[in-house]
Design a protein around this motif. Structure first.
Motif, PDB file in Angstrom:
ATOM      1  N   LYS A 192      21.918  68.805  12.802  1.00 17.36           N
ATOM      2  CA  LYS A 192      23.299  68.412  12.520  1.00 17.36           C
ATOM      3  C   LYS A 192      24.319  69.206  13.351  1.00 17.36           C
ATOM      4  CE  LYS A 192      24.590  66.991   8.541  1.00 17.36           C
ATOM      5  NZ  LYS A 192      24.889  65.608   9.012  1.00 17.36           N
ATOM      6  N   TYR A 213      24.612  69.593  17.432  1.00 21.80           N
ATOM      7  CA  TYR A 213      25.614  68.876  18.222  1.00 21.80           C
ATOM      8  C   TYR A 213      26.356  69.829  19.154  1.00 21.80           C
ATOM      9  CZ  TYR A 213      25.018  65.607  14.269  1.00 21.80           C
ATOM     10  OH  TYR A 213      24.511  64.790  13.292  1.00 21.80           O
ATOM     11  N   GLN A 214      26.739  70.991  18.622  1.00 25.28           N
ATOM     12  CA  GLN A 214      27.552  71.924  19.404  1.00 25.28           C
ATOM     13  C   GLN A 214      26.713  72.641  20.459  1.00 25.28           C
ATOM     14  OE1 GLN A 214      30.580  71.462  19.077  1.00 25.28           O
ATOM     15  NE2 GLN A 214      30.575  70.409  17.102  1.00 25.28           N
ATOM     16  N   SER A 231      24.099  71.605  21.855  1.00 29.90           N
ATOM     17  CA  SER A 231      23.685  70.628  22.871  1.00 29.90           C
ATOM     18  C   SER A 231      24.828  70.268  23.806  1.00 29.90           C
ATOM     19  CB  SER A 231      23.166  69.348  22.199  1.00 29.90           C
ATOM     20  OG  SER A 231      22.031  69.607  21.414  1.00 29.90           O
ATOM     21  N   LEU A 253      27.500  68.269  23.089  1.00 26.79           N
ATOM     22  CA  LEU A 253      27.912  66.871  22.980  1.00 26.79           C
ATOM     23  C   LEU A 253      29.439  66.788  22.961  1.00 26.79           C
ATOM     24  CD1 LEU A 253      25.333  65.549  20.344  1.00 26.79           C
ATOM     25  CD2 LEU A 253      25.326  65.187  22.823  1.00 26.79           C
ATOM     26  N   LEU A 309      31.631  65.151  20.165  1.00 25.79           N
ATOM     27  CA  LEU A 309      31.733  65.773  18.851  1.00 25.79           C
ATOM     28  C   LEU A 309      32.442  67.125  18.928  1.00 25.79           C
ATOM     29  CD1 LEU A 309      28.315  64.660  17.391  1.00 25.79           C
ATOM     30  CD2 LEU A 309      30.555  64.108  16.466  1.00 25.79           C
ATOM     31  N   ARG A 340      34.187  69.355  15.790  1.00 23.24           N
ATOM     32  CA  ARG A 340      33.514  69.166  14.504  1.00 23.24           C
ATOM     33  C   ARG A 340      33.248  70.519  13.846  1.00 23.24           C
ATOM     34  NH1 ARG A 340      28.984  69.096  11.535  1.00 23.24           N
ATOM     35  NH2 ARG A 340      28.390  67.208  10.391  1.00 23.24           N
ATOM     36  N   MET A 357      17.735  62.490  16.366  1.00 17.94           N
ATOM     37  CA  MET A 357      19.004  63.037  15.894  1.00 17.94           C
ATOM     38  C   MET A 357      19.804  61.968  15.150  1.00 17.94           C
ATOM     39  SD  MET A 357      21.829  65.163  18.170  1.00 17.94           S
ATOM     40  CE  MET A 357      20.620  66.366  18.743  1.00 17.94           C
ATOM     41  N   SER A 383      20.428  61.937  11.035  1.00 18.14           N
ATOM     42  CA  SER A 383      21.797  61.901  10.520  1.00 18.14           C
ATOM     43  C   SER A 383      21.980  60.756   9.532  1.00 18.14           C
ATOM     44  CB  SER A 383      22.799  61.780  11.670  1.00 18.14           C
ATOM     45  OG  SER A 383      22.774  62.941  12.481  1.00 18.14           O
ATOM     46  N   ASP A 386      30.077  60.880  12.861  1.00 19.41           N
ATOM     47  CA  ASP A 386      29.043  61.568  13.637  1.00 19.41           C
ATOM     48  C   ASP A 386      28.032  60.567  14.186  1.00 19.41           C
ATOM     49  OD1 ASP A 386      30.148  64.036  13.035  1.00 19.41           O
ATOM     50  OD2 ASP A 386      28.598  64.617  11.606  1.00 19.41           O
ATOM     51  N   LEU A 402      27.266  59.678  18.055  1.00 23.54           N
ATOM     52  CA  LEU A 402      25.929  59.916  18.600  1.00 23.54           C
ATOM     53  C   LEU A 402      25.380  58.640  19.240  1.00 23.54           C
ATOM     54  CD1 LEU A 402      24.303  62.051  15.739  1.00 23.54           C
ATOM     55  CD2 LEU A 402      24.988  62.861  18.004  1.00 23.54           C
TER      56      LEU A 402
END
Length: 369
Positions: free
Chosen positions: A100, A104-105, A107, A109, A112, A115, A214, A218, A237, A241
């Protein structure tokens, strides 16, 4: 408090340009609603993407930038914790996968950005869960205060060990050994997820789920919930994604292949339905047709659809209407039924209810599965 606008945050997430036509009072409500969902910092990225940031009132910008500063600080703390966890786990050969918000952070992305996370979630193989717990406790992580009953409940009937918090840094960490409660007879095999991972590019040894895993995780996480205070954020989210990963030519094929291994197709059916409804997500016809087989029976669908429509648009208190509590109760009860067999659920709810009525149990954990 009286409603002052029919425009909701979910409308802004779909069409940020709507902000340009709103007066200060209406903008103030959007700020309040975004703050309620922990999404205020995400508005900066959305406004930049829509190229409207510099056309917005300074007061609105001030609120969003304040939230963005908090987000930037959280990313700094996440990177620190990532370094600490990497050092501990690599020494013992523990494999771990970020889930989650942390995934996300870390990686990177871009869709996002902003977030906010409430904690760090990681997935560890069942065979290594005891080793991971011991090394974390030995280095300053403590289980949050709870009763012996709640501790046993976590370990026997959930998908994670009791939550941890670092005694100095106060960071919260959830260590999972599955993505759904282990007590479920038809729950997913965690090995299927561990086989759909990829390493972070920083050579830390950490992994995140593959794009299709992922998205699927989610969706399962959201549609097994019983409370939806952050439902708008979690649905957004999934939308972001899919919007990002579907640019890969084989994404939908890989998602469907993984679906056969993981199950819980109803979750992905609902995720696609409401992403299309609220955010106009473009989904290939053949994918829509595949997931139609997981649509609930007509009676159940007529019960659930208005409830999900409500939680993905109008959970914010200013949007409450008569009858909303019934819709929320439907999803609350459904979520508990999906996460525990009825033979376990009823005694659990009775026990928790009795504890809440006991004035001597003020510190009793609020765990409800």
């Amino acid at each position: 408090m009286k409603k002052i606008t029919a425009v909701k945050l979910v409308d802004i997430l779909r069409s940020p340009a709507l902000l340009l036509s709103m007066d200060p009072r209406k903008l103030s409500q959007i700020v309040a609603e975004a703050r309620f969902y922990n999404m205020l910092a995400q508005l900066k990225w959305l406004c930049d993407e829509a190229d409207i940031w510099f056309d917005l009132p300074v007061e609105f910008q001030r609120h969003v930038l304040s939230a963005q500063y908090s987000y930037t600080n959280q990313i700094r703390l996440l990177e620190q914790e990532h370094t600490h966890i990497s050092q501990l786990f690599n020494q013992l050969g523990v494999h771990w996968v970020y889930l989650k918000g942390a995934a996300y952070q870390l990686s990177g992305l871009g869709s996002l950005q902003g977030r906010i996370m409430s904690d760090i979630d990681i997935l560890v193989p069942q065979a290594q869960i005891e080793t991971a717990e011991q090394v974390l406790i030995a280095h300053g992580w403590l289980h949050k205060k709870m009763t012996d009953y709640d501790d046993k409940f976590y370990r026997d009937y959930s998908q994670e060990i009791p939550p941890l918090q670092h005694f100095e840094r106060q960071t919260e960490l959830d260590v999972h050994f599955n993505i759904l409660p282990s007590v479920l007879r038809h729950g997913p095999d965690p090995a299927a997820l561990h086989s759909h991972t990829r390493p972070l590019p920083d050579n830390s040894g950490a992994q995140v789920l593959s794009p299709e895993a992922m998205v699927l995780h989610s969706a399962i996480h959201l549609f097994y919930e019983s409370e939806f205070h952050k439902g708008v954020r979690d649905l957004f989210d999934i939308f972001q994604l899919i919007r990002c990963f579907s640019q890969q030519s084989d994404f939908w094929d890989r998602l469907i292949q993984l679906q056969h291994s993981i199950g819980s197709g109803e979750c992905m059916y609902f995720a696609l339905r409401y992403c299309r409804l609220f955010f106009r997500l473009d989904v290939p016809n053949e994918v829509v047709s595949f997931y139609e087989q997981f649509k609930p029976n007509p009676f159940l669908f007529r019960l659930l659809d208005p409830a999900f429509t409500k939680v993905f648009s109008s959970v914010f208190p200013l949007h409450h209407e008569f009858g909303d509590q019934w819709l929320l109760f439907v999803l609350y009860f459904r979520g508990h039924l999906k996460r525990l067999p009825i033979s376990k659920l009823v005694p659990h709810l009775i026990r928790k209810g009795l504890y809440r009525l006991n004035p001597m149990k003020k510190d009793e954990s609020e765990l409800m599965i």
